[in-house]
Design a protein around this motif. Structure first.
Motif, PDB file in Angstrom:
ATOM      1  N   ARG A 113      26.886  29.951  -4.602  1.00  0.00           N
ATOM      2  CA  ARG A 113      26.827  29.980  -3.299  1.00  0.00           C
ATOM      3  C   ARG A 113      26.980  30.621  -1.911  1.00  0.00           C
ATOM      4  NH1 ARG A 113      24.467  24.085  -2.250  1.00  0.00           N
ATOM      5  NH2 ARG A 113      23.913  23.657  -4.081  1.00  0.00           N
ATOM      6  N   ARG A 114      27.794  32.089  -2.994  1.00  0.00           N
ATOM      7  CA  ARG A 114      27.839  32.370  -1.853  1.00  0.00           C
ATOM      8  C   ARG A 114      26.976  33.949  -1.549  1.00  0.00           C
ATOM      9  NH1 ARG A 114      31.376  32.623  -5.992  1.00  0.00           N
ATOM     10  NH2 ARG A 114      30.740  34.939  -6.977  1.00  0.00           N
ATOM     11  N   GLY A 115      25.921  33.537  -2.446  1.00  0.00           N
ATOM     12  CA  GLY A 115      24.254  34.343  -2.008  1.00  0.00           C
ATOM     13  C   GLY A 115      24.172  35.688  -2.996  1.00  0.00           C
ATOM     14  N   GLU A 116      25.120  35.254  -4.331  1.00  0.00           N
ATOM     15  CA  GLU A 116      24.790  36.471  -5.207  1.00  0.00           C
ATOM     16  C   GLU A 116      23.708  35.871  -6.466  1.00  0.00           C
ATOM     17  OE1 GLU A 116      27.387  38.330  -8.905  1.00  0.00           O
ATOM     18  OE2 GLU A 116      28.962  36.998  -7.797  1.00  0.00           O
ATOM     19  N   VAL A 117      22.577  36.833  -6.489  1.00  0.00           N
ATOM     20  CA  VAL A 117      22.132  36.734  -7.660  1.00  0.00           C
ATOM     21  C   VAL A 117      22.228  37.146  -9.345  1.00  0.00           C
ATOM     22  CG1 VAL A 117      19.135  37.017  -8.794  1.00  0.00           C
ATOM     23  CG2 VAL A 117      20.123  36.653  -6.099  1.00  0.00           C
ATOM     24  N   LEU A 118      22.240  35.770  -9.897  1.00  0.00           N
ATOM     25  CA  LEU A 118      23.703  35.756 -11.261  1.00  0.00           C
ATOM     26  C   LEU A 118      22.338  35.627 -12.497  1.00  0.00           C
ATOM     27  CD1 LEU A 118      25.379  32.294 -10.962  1.00  0.00           C
ATOM     28  CD2 LEU A 118      25.969  34.534 -10.139  1.00  0.00           C
ATOM     29  N   VAL A 119      20.931  34.785 -12.148  1.00  0.00           N
ATOM     30  CA  VAL A 119      19.833  35.721 -13.351  1.00  0.00           C
ATOM     31  C   VAL A 119      18.508  35.943 -12.203  1.00  0.00           C
ATOM     32  CG1 VAL A 119      18.247  34.827 -15.431  1.00  0.00           C
ATOM     33  CG2 VAL A 119      20.719  33.930 -14.998  1.00  0.00           C
ATOM     34  N   ARG A 120      17.912  36.994 -12.637  1.00  0.00           N
ATOM     35  CA  ARG A 120      16.524  36.836 -12.090  1.00  0.00           C
ATOM     36  C   ARG A 120      15.434  37.304 -13.420  1.00  0.00           C
ATOM     37  NH1 ARG A 120      17.706  41.221  -7.515  1.00  0.00           N
ATOM     38  NH2 ARG A 120      19.547  40.735  -8.037  1.00  0.00           N
ATOM     39  N   ASP A 121      13.947  37.306 -12.449  1.00  0.00           N
ATOM     40  CA  ASP A 121      12.685  37.262 -13.164  1.00  0.00           C
ATOM     41  C   ASP A 121      11.720  37.358 -12.243  1.00  0.00           C
ATOM     42  OD1 ASP A 121      10.723  38.770 -14.906  1.00  0.00           O
ATOM     43  OD2 ASP A 121      10.850  36.988 -16.446  1.00  0.00           O
ATOM     44  N   ARG A 122      10.771  38.863 -12.783  1.00  0.00           N
ATOM     45  CA  ARG A 122       9.175  38.519 -12.116  1.00  0.00           C
ATOM     46  C   ARG A 122       8.292  38.569 -12.345  1.00  0.00           C
ATOM     47  NH1 ARG A 122      11.214  43.342  -7.496  1.00  0.00           N
ATOM     48  NH2 ARG A 122      10.705  44.847  -8.915  1.00  0.00           N
ATOM     49  N   VAL A 123       7.469  38.484 -12.105  1.00  0.00           N
ATOM     50  CA  VAL A 123       5.765  38.696 -12.266  1.00  0.00           C
ATOM     51  C   VAL A 123       4.804  39.487 -11.129  1.00  0.00           C
ATOM     52  CG1 VAL A 123       5.630  37.362 -14.677  1.00  0.00           C
ATOM     53  CG2 VAL A 123       4.883  36.921 -11.955  1.00  0.00           C
ATOM     54  N   SER A 124       4.334  40.338 -11.605  1.00  0.00           N
ATOM     55  CA  SER A 124       2.828  40.587 -10.630  1.00  0.00           C
ATOM     56  C   SER A 124       2.339  39.756 -10.540  1.00  0.00           C
ATOM     57  CB  SER A 124       2.279  41.937 -10.957  1.00  0.00           C
ATOM     58  OG  SER A 124       2.394  43.142 -11.503  1.00  0.00           O
ATOM     59  N   MET A 125       1.467  39.168  -9.218  1.00  0.00           N
ATOM     60  CA  MET A 125       0.613  37.620  -8.614  1.00  0.00           C
ATOM     61  C   MET A 125      -0.582  38.233 -10.253  1.00  0.00           C
ATOM     62  SD  MET A 125       0.043  35.737  -7.250  1.00  0.00           S
ATOM     63  CE  MET A 125       1.412  36.125  -5.724  1.00  0.00           C
ATOM     64  N   PRO A 126      -0.507  37.395 -10.174  1.00  0.00           N
ATOM     65  CA  PRO A 126      -1.920  37.611 -11.524  1.00  0.00           C
ATOM     66  C   PRO A 126      -3.457  37.039 -10.398  1.00  0.00           C
ATOM     67  CG  PRO A 126      -0.770  34.812 -12.047  1.00  0.00           C
ATOM     68  CD  PRO A 126      -0.011  36.246 -10.936  1.00  0.00           C
TER      69      PRO A 126
END
Length: 293
Positions: free
Chosen positions: A24-37
């Motif tokens: 709730r302070r805006g800190e990203v705790l965990v992240r992941d991403r993929v290229s658009m299939p």
């Protein structure tokens, strides 16, 4: 919703899908991403959501809401999205799918609205001011806040500059409209036109982009009466201060209204990620989320 629980943020962009947990302070705790299939986009996003849930440590805590931004158009009441350059997603029921995958309520809005909320949550905007946040990235998206209240519109697309006409009869956008802003400032359109990356753009392309952006901002601010316009995104990163200088010059030439004399065009100092923007739709204390079960 618990004001201390993290937010599960999802960002749908033309080139990639991102998911993560944001406090709730805006800190990203965990992240992941993929290229658009190229197909089965939901299957890729569902797998991404599962991976983020599995990667979250117990200390992170349980999330109680999913907050998702998507490049527009969106329909926040129907819970559907129709983002350009995303295969097969026309009126796609994203809220329904995310709710089924997580069992949590879902907040949906456009990428532009998310940028606007994030700018006053973790950015530089005064929460009570009147401003627009314009992101010129793969596509152009924007949102607008007037005296502390974000413009929403009938479906959730209010405040968008991408489809403002800046050159009648000009270049055709992905919507089929001739002369709207998007094909003059979005990375996908510019790179397709030039057949080269943004960093190799000619001076004439940069000049034209600045002029067209300035025209759109001049028209919009005359109508809405804003204190500031925050401009960010990959195109600005590539074209730099030259783009902003041309844009400001064009706005000055076209905006002679006294009440716009102090209006500023600002490049934010702090980078705000797509996941922070998405999370702002639910986590910002100033936001008015539209939540679907």
């Amino acid at each position: 919703m618990d004001s201390t629980s993290p937010v599960f943020a999802v960002a749908v962009e033309p080139g990639r899908l991102s998911a993560g947990l944001v406090d709730r302070r805006g800190e990203v705790l965990v992240r992941d991403r993929v290229s658009m299939p190229t197909r089965d986009v939901w299957r890729s996003l569902e797998g991404l959501v599962r991976r983020v849930q599995a990667a979250a440590a117990p200390s992170v805590g349980e999330f109680d809401v999913v907050s998702v931004s998507s490049t527009g158009p969106v329909d926040i009441h129907a819970g559907t999205v129709s983002p350009p350059h995303v295969p097969g997603w026309t009126s796609f029921p994203l809220v329904e799918h995310l709710h089924a995958a997580t069992g949590r309520p879902v907040v949906l809005d456009s990428a532009g609205a998310a940028a606007g909320e994030a700018e006053r949550w973790v950015g530089e905007a005064d929460p009570a001011s009147s401003y627009a946040s314009v992101v010129i990235d793969a596509v152009c998206d924007s949102g607008c806040v007037v005296r502390g209240r974000r413009m929403v519109g009938a479906h959730g697309n209010a405040g968008s500059l991408a489809h403002v006409i800046v050159e009648p009869g000009g270049r055709r956008s992905w919507t089929g409209i001739e002369g709207s802003l998007d094909p003059y400032v979005s990375a996908i359109a510019l790179e397709a036109e030039m057949n080269r990356p943004l960093r190799r753009a000619t001076d004439s392309i940069v000049e034209r982009a600045g002029i067209m952006l300035g025209r759109a901002i001049a028209s919009y601010t005359a109508m809405v009466d804003l204190d500031a316009v925050f401009v960010s995104g990959a195109v600005l990163d590539a074209f730099g201060d030259t783009l902003l200088g041309i844009c400001r010059r064009e706005v000055a030439a076209r905006s002679k209204l006294p009440f716009l004399g102090a209006m500023q065009i600002v490049e934010p100092v702090e980078h705000i990620s797509a996941l922070q923007r998405a999370a702002a739709l639910a986590a910002s204390p100033h936001a008015t989320p539209v939540t679907a079960e």
